[in-house]
Each structure stands twice: as structure tokens, then as C-alpha cells.
Motif scaffolding. Structure first.
Motif, mmCIF file in Angstrom:
data_model
loop_
_atom_site.group_PDB
_atom_site.id
_atom_site.type_symbol
_atom_site.label_atom_id
_atom_site.label_comp_id
_atom_site.label_asym_id
_atom_site.label_seq_id
_atom_site.Cartn_x
_atom_site.Cartn_y
_atom_site.Cartn_z
ATOM 1 N N ASP A 1 7.753 79.637 116.441
ATOM 2 C CA ASP A 1 7.082 78.340 116.373
ATOM 3 C C ASP A 1 5.885 78.288 117.319
ATOM 4 O OD1 ASP A 1 8.741 77.419 114.405
ATOM 5 O OD2 ASP A 1 10.033 76.270 115.744
ATOM 6 N N ASP B 1 6.961 76.187 109.619
ATOM 7 C CA ASP B 1 7.837 77.235 110.163
ATOM 8 C C ASP B 1 7.434 78.605 109.621
ATOM 9 O OD1 ASP B 1 9.480 75.837 111.876
ATOM 10 O OD2 ASP B 1 11.165 75.684 110.491
ATOM 11 N N HIS C 1 16.103 81.628 111.482
ATOM 12 C CA HIS C 1 15.083 80.986 112.322
ATOM 13 C C HIS C 1 15.750 79.873 113.145
ATOM 14 C CE1 HIS C 1 11.407 79.325 113.833
ATOM 15 N NE2 HIS C 1 11.490 78.218 113.115
ATOM 16 N N HIS D 1 13.785 81.337 117.273
ATOM 17 C CA HIS D 1 13.210 80.034 116.954
ATOM 18 C C HIS D 1 11.899 79.798 117.702
ATOM 19 C CE1 HIS D 1 13.404 75.442 116.720
ATOM 20 N NE2 HIS D 1 13.258 75.865 115.479
ATOM 21 N N HIS E 1 3.856 71.155 118.419
ATOM 22 C CA HIS E 1 4.813 71.972 117.650
ATOM 23 C C HIS E 1 5.214 73.138 118.544
ATOM 24 C CE1 HIS E 1 6.683 74.452 114.683
ATOM 25 N NE2 HIS E 1 5.672 75.262 114.502
HETATM 26 FE FE LIG Z 1 10.481 76.349 113.489
#
Ligand SMILES: [Fe+2]
Ligand SMILES: [Fe+2]
Length: 279
Positions: A137, A255, A63, A133, A201
Motif C-alpha cells: 500500500d 490495492d 494482501h 499489506h 493511503h
Molecule cells: Fe491495501
């Protein structure tokens, strides 16, 4: 048995959120085809790549950025933080001023890194290797926004939502409810009104002190980050801003919202995924 390529693996992640190409913090380090059994972890380094070989697996997914372009181009994804601030109502020039120093810092950090260390191990092992990634997210962000909105919507007809209701909304997400970490009110009070809430986020990392202060100044009362550096929380607390809050949902648990969905999508395509490093 599945027979996927590393391009297929990135496509599944991009499709999750309707992105066209891999963002700067995600990369394919070693391409591969015919993948049927892979390992996925939040953090992958040389030892984990060796482990995958020892387990007889034919690919590895991380990740967090693990080197190469994902380290070198990482500062680019931080521009998302400027967009977030503008969406939160921060004037464009103030948003730019809040985030630009962080981007400059990230550019210097990227320059210091031995960015080929881990990818070089994957190449020598001939081990297909990538990281995804931001797409995961961004998926997690959407889930968090929807969970908070929905829960505050059930509270609002009866009373003004409090910060603890933001926490309760987040707790409707299985990854956060079942996490070994608690959701923290790092700045402010659980019993103060939630006011305007903004989930920050899916922008490389948290916005730290500068982004939270800019959002507070622009009328946001409760900022949700998945993590924050302790000195940034201290600095925000020291501002002594009545009615302003920062809620921290938890790094790995948050996550996992995107990661669990991604792994489920891969398994649906027949891929076997060995979970490790936080999964
Ligand atoms: Fe993340
Ligand atoms: Fe993370």
C-alpha cells in the motif's frame, strides 16, 4: 525454476519501499522453502488455502491481514495515520486526538478475534502462508501521489486545478483507469478548486471522518482515500464545508497498484504466481 523461501517473499515486498522489517499488519503464518508456484489473493481464508493445495501449489500470499500477528499487531500500523496528519499540517496534539480513538477501537477489535483460525488451517495443511499489506500500500501511495502531482503540474500553467483534475491524475494509473469501479467525489464537487491535495493511503485503512476533518481544518482542501465507510462520508458531508472535498479512488483497484508491482517482481525472480481474489 525458482526456489524461494517465505523470507524471500517478504524481502521482495520490503525492498519495494525500503522497509527493514514487516510492519504490524503483515506476517508469515507458516514458513516455507523451495517455493516455485504460489497463489496470491487480496483475501485468503481456509477455503483458499485448500484450493491452493488442490491446485498443487506450494505457497499462498494474501494482501489483507489473515490472522495471527497481523491481526494482533494491526493497531500498531494505525499510528502511521498520526504521522500522515502531521505531514498534512495538522498539529501533533490534534492529530493524536483524531486517531487515538481509532487505535483504541482497533485494539479492542483485535482482542475479539479468533486470530489463529486461518493460520491453523495453513499449519495443518503444511502450506507456507504469509500476507504483505502495508509495504504494498505504501508503494501504491507513492504512485498515486506522483500521478496526481504530475497531472496537476500540467494543468497549473493554464488554470487553477479542479477536483476533477485530481480524478484525471489518478486515472493515469492503469489499475485505476481500467478498474470496474469509478473514482468518486464522495464529498464536495468535481468542479470546485482542488486546492491543497493530500493522498491518505497506506496506513492500515482510511482515516475516516476524524482524519479528513482534521486535514480540512489544517488547510487541506481535497483528501484522497481509497475507500470510506458510508456513515463517515455522510458525517463529512453534513459539516457543509464549502470548497472541501474527499475523492475515493476505489479499494481493490488501488490495492492492485502495489500488488501488480509485487507480483511482477516475484515473477522476475522466476516464481509462478496464480492470481485470484481480486488480482
Ligand atoms: Fe491495501
Ligand atoms: Fe485493501
Amino acid at each position: 525454476m525458482a526456489s524461494l523461501t517465505t523470507t524471500d517473499l517478504t524481502r521482495v515486498a520490503l525492498d519495494l519501499v525500503g522497509m527493514d522489517e514487516l510492519p504490524g499488519d503483515s506476517a508469515v503464518y507458516v514458513e516455507g522453502t523451495g517455493l516455485s508456484r504460489v497463489m496470491m489473493g487480496i483475501d485468503i481464508a481456509a477455503a483458499e488455502l485448500m484450493l491452493a493445495r488442490q491446485l498443487g501449489l506450494d505457497g499462498v500470499i494474501a494482501h489483507h491481514p489473515a490472522g495471527g500477528d497481523a491481526h494482533l499487531h494491526y493497531p500498531r500500523v494505525l499510528t502511521t495515520q498520526i504521522d500522515f496528519l502531521i505531514n498534512a499540517g495538522v498539529p501533533a496534539d490534534v492529530a493524536e486526538e483524531a486517531i487515538r480513538p481509532k487505535i483504541r477501537g482497533a485494539e479492542l477489535t483485535a482482542q475479539t478475534r479468533n486470530f489463529d483460525h486461518v493460520p491453523s488451517v495453513a499449519r495443518l495443511l503444511g502450506m507456507p502462508f504469509l500476507n504483505v499489506h502495508l509495504p504494498l500500500d505504501e508503494y501504491g501511495r507513492r504512485v498515486m501521489v506522483a500521478a496526481v502531482d504530475e497531472h496537476l503540474g500540467t494543468v497549473r500553467p493554464n488554470r487553477e486545478p479542479l477536483v476533477r483534475d485530481v480524478v484525471a491524475g489518478l486515472m493515469t494509473i492503469p489499475e485505476l483507469r481500467d478498474a470496474r469501479t469509478d473514482i468518486k467525489v464522495a464529498v464536495g464537487e468535481a468542479d470546485s478548486p482542488a486546492g491543497q491535495v493530500f493522498v491518505f493511503h497506506g496506513a492500515g485503512t482510511n482515516g475516516g471522518f476524524a482524519a479528513a476533518r482534521a486535514m480540512w481544518d489544517a488547510g487541506i482542501d481535497t483528501v484522497v482515500y481509497i475507500h470510506i465507510a458510508p456513515p463517515d462520508a455522510d458525517q463529512l458531508r453534513a459539516l457543509n464545508r464549502a470548497g472541501k472535498n474527499v475523492v475515493i479512488s476505489g479499494h481493490i483497484s488501488s490495492d492492485m497498484i502495489g500488488i501488480n508491482r509485487y507480483v511482477a517482481d516475484l515473477e522476475q525472480r522466476g516464481l509462478e504466481v496464480v492470481r485470484m481474489s481480486g488480482l
